[in-house]
Design a protein around this motif. Structure first.
Motif, PDB file in Angstrom:
ATOM      1  N   LYS A   2      -8.373  11.451   1.510  1.00 38.38           N
ATOM      2  CA  LYS A   2      -9.345  10.353   1.442  1.00 38.38           C
ATOM      3  C   LYS A   2      -8.663   9.000   1.569  1.00 38.38           C
ATOM      4  O   LYS A   2      -7.612   8.771   0.996  1.00 38.38           O
ATOM      5  CB  LYS A   2     -10.098  10.407   0.110  1.00 38.38           C
ATOM      6  N   TRP A   3      -9.300   8.106   2.281  1.00 44.40           N
ATOM      7  CA  TRP A   3      -8.734   6.772   2.367  1.00 44.40           C
ATOM      8  C   TRP A   3      -9.196   5.928   1.195  1.00 44.40           C
ATOM      9  O   TRP A   3     -10.271   6.130   0.638  1.00 44.40           O
ATOM     10  CB  TRP A   3      -9.032   6.102   3.690  1.00 44.40           C
TER      11      TRP A   3
ATOM     12  N   PHE B 214      -8.481   0.208   4.204  1.00 46.18           N
ATOM     13  CA  PHE B 214      -8.135   0.075   5.615  1.00 46.18           C
ATOM     14  C   PHE B 214      -8.150  -1.380   6.025  1.00 46.18           C
ATOM     15  O   PHE B 214      -8.775  -2.226   5.389  1.00 46.18           O
ATOM     16  CB  PHE B 214      -8.988   0.959   6.529  1.00 46.18           C
TER      17      PHE B 214
ATOM     18  N   CYS C  85      -5.536   3.006   8.277  1.00 46.14           N
ATOM     19  CA  CYS C  85      -6.101   3.501   7.018  1.00 46.14           C
ATOM     20  C   CYS C  85      -4.981   4.019   6.118  1.00 46.14           C
ATOM     21  O   CYS C  85      -4.040   4.667   6.586  1.00 46.14           O
ATOM     22  CB  CYS C  85      -7.071   4.639   7.288  1.00 46.14           C
ATOM     23  N   PHE C  86      -5.114   3.735   4.851  1.00 46.19           N
ATOM     24  CA  PHE C  86      -4.184   4.219   3.838  1.00 46.19           C
ATOM     25  C   PHE C  86      -4.890   5.304   3.032  1.00 46.19           C
ATOM     26  O   PHE C  86      -6.005   5.082   2.542  1.00 46.19           O
ATOM     27  CB  PHE C  86      -3.729   3.077   2.930  1.00 46.19           C
ATOM     28  N   TYR C  87      -4.238   6.443   2.924  1.00 47.07           N
ATOM     29  CA  TYR C  87      -4.833   7.630   2.303  1.00 47.07           C
ATOM     30  C   TYR C  87      -4.073   8.048   1.062  1.00 47.07           C
ATOM     31  O   TYR C  87      -2.852   7.895   0.982  1.00 47.07           O
ATOM     32  CB  TYR C  87      -4.761   8.820   3.270  1.00 47.07           C
TER      33      TYR C  87
ATOM     34  N   CYS D  83       0.835  -1.216   0.000  1.00 46.10           N
ATOM     35  CA  CYS D  83       0.000   0.000   0.000  1.00 46.10           C
ATOM     36  C   CYS D  83       0.863   1.258   0.000  1.00 46.10           C
ATOM     37  O   CYS D  83       0.601   2.206  -0.746  1.00 46.10           O
ATOM     38  CB  CYS D  83      -0.938   0.010   1.201  1.00 46.10           C
TER      39      CYS D  83
ATOM     40  N   GLU E 158      -0.371   6.932   5.786  1.00 47.54           N
ATOM     41  CA  GLU E 158      -1.121   6.024   6.636  1.00 47.54           C
ATOM     42  C   GLU E 158      -1.360   6.667   7.987  1.00 47.54           C
ATOM     43  O   GLU E 158      -0.576   7.506   8.433  1.00 47.54           O
ATOM     44  CB  GLU E 158      -0.367   4.707   6.821  1.00 47.54           C
TER      45      GLU E 158
ATOM     46  N   TYR F 212      -7.232   2.579  -5.033  1.00 46.24           N
ATOM     47  CA  TYR F 212      -6.354   3.753  -5.025  1.00 46.24           C
ATOM     48  C   TYR F 212      -6.668   4.655  -6.229  1.00 46.24           C
ATOM     49  O   TYR F 212      -6.851   5.864  -6.084  1.00 46.24           O
ATOM     50  CB  TYR F 212      -4.898   3.288  -5.055  1.00 46.24           C
TER      51      TYR F 212
END
Length: 129
Positions: free
Chosen positions: A41-42, A45, A35-37, A10, A18, A106
């Motif tokens: 916005k993510w 997660f 959460c990965f942004y 990620c 993150e 993504y």
């Protein structure tokens, strides 16, 4: 795939950050959600302690198609079920397919950012380099 390999993948995507935004909640599952942004916005997660599934965005059509194709893909808990899926690890979804779905999530989220936010992300990244 384990949490470190998943996290590394990620974070390998451009401009990803993150954070763990729910550490103050009473619910123990939510407290351990990473959460990965992309921007504000993510796009993904995952619970870092249990590491049972990740939550990913897709188009409404694709979300439904994926649920029909895989037992390990179900409507996401606590999210818009038209566009978000829980993708379970160690079931019938191959790790390579999970990575593809992370990338698609993504891309969808990145496309939804405003031009101003995209530019801000790119400038911030260049300043760090």
């Amino acid at each position: 795939m384990d949490i470190e390999a998943f996290r590394e993948y990620c974070l390998s995507l451009p401009y990803v950050t993150e954070k763990m935004p729910f550490t103050g909640l009473r619910d123990s599952y939510s407290r351990d959600v990473l959460c990965f942004y992309i921007g504000s916005k993510w796009f993904c997660f995952v619970n870092i302690e249990i590491f049972d599934r990740c939550c990913l965005k897709s188009t409404p059509e694709e979300a439904e198609e994926l649920r029909l194709q895989y037992e390990g893909i179900r409507p996401a808990w606590h999210m818009n079920k038209r566009m978000w899926n829980d993708v379970y690890f160690n079931q019938d979804v191959p790790d390579s397919r999970i990575k593809e779905l992370v990338r698609q999530s993504y891309n969808l989220v990145y496309k939804s950012l405003t031009k101003k936010e995209k530019l801000s992300i790119e400038i911030s990244q260049q300043a760090e380099e």
